[in-house]
Design a protein around this motif. Structure first.
Motif, PDB file in Angstrom:
ATOM      1  N   PRO A 219      63.637 102.005  53.683  1.00 26.38           N
ATOM      2  CA  PRO A 219      62.215 101.891  53.365  1.00 26.38           C
ATOM      3  C   PRO A 219      61.912 101.603  51.899  1.00 26.38           C
ATOM      4  N   GLU A 220      62.757 102.079  50.989  1.00 21.45           N
ATOM      5  CA  GLU A 220      62.503 101.819  49.565  1.00 21.45           C
ATOM      6  C   GLU A 220      62.563 100.320  49.281  1.00 21.45           C
ATOM      7  N   GLN A 221      63.577  99.649  49.793  1.00 28.74           N
ATOM      8  CA  GLN A 221      63.708  98.208  49.571  1.00 28.74           C
ATOM      9  C   GLN A 221      62.603  97.441  50.295  1.00 28.74           C
ATOM     10  N   GLU A 222      62.293  97.858  51.505  1.00 29.23           N
ATOM     11  CA  GLU A 222      61.240  97.173  52.257  1.00 29.23           C
ATOM     12  C   GLU A 222      59.877  97.350  51.590  1.00 29.23           C
ATOM     13  N   ARG A 223      59.642  98.500  50.961  1.00 28.68           N
ATOM     14  CA  ARG A 223      58.400  98.725  50.210  1.00 28.68           C
ATOM     15  C   ARG A 223      58.307  97.729  49.054  1.00 28.68           C
ATOM     16  N   ILE A 224      59.424  97.494  48.360  1.00 24.96           N
ATOM     17  CA  ILE A 224      59.467  96.512  47.264  1.00 24.96           C
ATOM     18  C   ILE A 224      59.187  95.112  47.810  1.00 24.96           C
ATOM     19  N   ASN A 225      59.820  94.770  48.938  1.00 20.90           N
ATOM     20  CA  ASN A 225      59.620  93.453  49.541  1.00 20.90           C
ATOM     21  C   ASN A 225      58.164  93.234  49.942  1.00 20.90           C
ATOM     22  N   LEU A 226      57.551  94.249  50.533  1.00 20.52           N
ATOM     23  CA  LEU A 226      56.154  94.128  50.951  1.00 20.52           C
ATOM     24  C   LEU A 226      55.230  94.025  49.740  1.00 20.52           C
ATOM     25  N   ALA A 227      55.482  94.814  48.722  1.00 16.86           N
ATOM     26  CA  ALA A 227      54.672  94.754  47.499  1.00 16.86           C
ATOM     27  C   ALA A 227      54.746  93.362  46.874  1.00 16.86           C
ATOM     28  N   SER A 228      55.923  92.770  46.892  1.00 13.38           N
ATOM     29  CA  SER A 228      56.098  91.421  46.358  1.00 13.38           C
ATOM     30  C   SER A 228      55.308  90.406  47.181  1.00 13.38           C
ATOM     31  N   LEU A 229      55.311  90.570  48.485  1.00 11.63           N
ATOM     32  CA  LEU A 229      54.600  89.645  49.358  1.00 11.63           C
ATOM     33  C   LEU A 229      53.101  89.679  49.119  1.00 11.63           C
ATOM     34  N   ILE A 230      52.538  90.880  48.989  1.00  7.68           N
ATOM     35  CA  ILE A 230      51.081  90.958  48.841  1.00  7.68           C
ATOM     36  C   ILE A 230      50.602  90.680  47.416  1.00  7.68           C
ATOM     37  N   GLU A 231      51.540  90.466  46.484  1.00  6.63           N
ATOM     38  CA  GLU A 231      51.135  89.988  45.159  1.00  6.63           C
ATOM     39  C   GLU A 231      50.505  88.605  45.269  1.00  6.63           C
ATOM     40  N   ASP A 232      51.020  87.791  46.178  1.00  4.40           N
ATOM     41  CA  ASP A 232      50.575  86.402  46.322  1.00  4.40           C
ATOM     42  C   ASP A 232      49.687  86.169  47.530  1.00  4.40           C
ATOM     43  N   ILE A 233      49.647  87.113  48.441  1.00  8.17           N
ATOM     44  CA  ILE A 233      48.919  86.922  49.697  1.00  8.17           C
ATOM     45  C   ILE A 233      47.899  88.039  49.851  1.00  8.17           C
ATOM     46  N   GLN A 234      46.639  87.669  49.815  1.00  5.95           N
ATOM     47  CA  GLN A 234      45.552  88.637  49.927  1.00  5.95           C
ATOM     48  C   GLN A 234      45.503  89.243  51.322  1.00  5.95           C
ATOM     49  N   VAL A 235      45.188  90.531  51.389  1.00  5.84           N
ATOM     50  CA  VAL A 235      44.968  91.223  52.655  1.00  5.84           C
ATOM     51  C   VAL A 235      43.458  91.232  52.900  1.00  5.84           C
ATOM     52  N   ILE A 236      43.044  90.640  54.030  1.00  8.51           N
ATOM     53  CA  ILE A 236      41.627  90.522  54.364  1.00  8.51           C
ATOM     54  C   ILE A 236      41.254  91.637  55.351  1.00  8.51           C
ATOM     55  N   PRO A 237      40.232  92.429  55.040  1.00 10.88           N
ATOM     56  CA  PRO A 237      39.820  93.501  55.957  1.00 10.88           C
ATOM     57  C   PRO A 237      39.277  92.950  57.279  1.00 10.88           C
ATOM     58  N   PHE A 238      39.604  93.621  58.357  1.00  5.58           N
ATOM     59  CA  PHE A 238      39.057  93.312  59.679  1.00  5.58           C
ATOM     60  C   PHE A 238      37.623  93.820  59.673  1.00  5.58           C
ATOM     61  N   ASP A 239      36.656  92.929  59.867  1.00 14.78           N
ATOM     62  CA  ASP A 239      35.251  93.315  59.734  1.00 14.78           C
ATOM     63  C   ASP A 239      34.480  93.103  61.034  1.00 14.78           C
ATOM     64  N   SER A 240      33.168  93.249  60.964  1.00 16.89           N
ATOM     65  CA  SER A 240      32.350  93.138  62.175  1.00 16.89           C
ATOM     66  C   SER A 240      32.389  91.732  62.769  1.00 16.89           C
ATOM     67  N   ALA A 241      32.486  90.685  61.938  1.00 15.71           N
ATOM     68  CA  ALA A 241      32.598  89.319  62.465  1.00 15.71           C
ATOM     69  C   ALA A 241      33.879  89.161  63.277  1.00 15.71           C
ATOM     70  N   ALA A 242      34.958  89.775  62.810  1.00 14.04           N
ATOM     71  CA  ALA A 242      36.209  89.749  63.566  1.00 14.04           C
ATOM     72  C   ALA A 242      36.053  90.514  64.872  1.00 14.04           C
ATOM     73  N   GLY A 243      35.315  91.605  64.832  1.00 16.25           N
ATOM     74  CA  GLY A 243      35.049  92.361  66.056  1.00 16.25           C
ATOM     75  C   GLY A 243      34.285  91.538  67.075  1.00 16.25           C
ATOM     76  N   VAL A 244      33.312  90.762  66.624  1.00 14.50           N
ATOM     77  CA  VAL A 244      32.552  89.886  67.517  1.00 14.50           C
ATOM     78  C   VAL A 244      33.473  88.825  68.128  1.00 14.50           C
ATOM     79  N   ALA A 245      34.363  88.247  67.325  1.00  9.20           N
ATOM     80  CA  ALA A 245      35.294  87.226  67.818  1.00  9.20           C
ATOM     81  C   ALA A 245      36.310  87.810  68.796  1.00  9.20           C
ATOM     82  N   TYR A 246      36.565  89.103  68.693  1.00 10.08           N
ATOM     83  CA  TYR A 246      37.534  89.757  69.572  1.00 10.08           C
ATOM     84  C   TYR A 246      37.083  89.769  71.030  1.00 10.08           C
ATOM     85  N   GLY A 247      35.797  89.920  71.263  1.00  6.20           N
ATOM     86  CA  GLY A 247      35.285  90.013  72.631  1.00  6.20           C
ATOM     87  C   GLY A 247      35.733  88.865  73.524  1.00  6.20           C
TER      88      GLY A 247
END
Length: 136
Positions: free
Chosen positions: A54-82
């Motif tokens: 997990p220590e190495q995987e935590r480093i790998n994930l941290a590196s990935l999200i430096e360049d790739i934004q995490v977008i919150p799942f919001d109400s518009a996504a909830g509407v599209a889910y239906g």
């Protein structure tokens, strides 16, 4: 708003392999064009927690999200889910894929995946595979 939303398997592939063909596609994008859903991020966090290292995987994930934004799942996504859930109500599997697909539809983003067949049945979803390797 992102143009592309990375699927979980694509993020795992990036963290483990860092393939040249995907790097080339990233080079063609502007900052902010490529993102991941908070659903994908949650799956990746589970992968870290469940990892043998997990220590190495935590480093790998941290590196990935430096360049790739995490977008919150919001109400518009909830509407599209239906409609996506309704179109695939015959199957209970792939619940998280349905949420990622809905998120992409709500953002008008293309899902980048190495498992296109898993997403092909979701209405209104656009897909791309940036690698030529066999499915993970």
């Amino acid at each position: 708003m992102p143009r592309y939303l990375l699927d979980t398997n694509m993020c795992v592939y990036l963290m483990k392999n860092q393939p040249a063909e995907v790097a080339q596609r990233f080079a063609q994008c502007y900052v902010g064009d490529v993102a991941m859903s908070s659903i994908t991020y949650a799956e990746l966090e589970y992968g870290v927690a469940d990892s043998a290292n997990p220590e190495q995987e935590r480093i790998n994930l941290a590196s990935l999200i430096e360049d790739i934004q995490v977008i919150p799942f919001d109400s518009a996504a909830g509407v599209a889910y239906g409609p996506i859930r309704r179109a695939t109500r015959d199957t209970k599997k792939d619940a998280l894929d349905k949420l990622i697909a809905a998120h992409a539809v709500s953002l008008n983003a293309i899902v980048v995946t190495n498992n296109a067949q898993d997403f092909a049945r979701y209405p209104g979803l656009n897909l791309e595979n940036w690698i030529k390797a066999p499915n993970l």
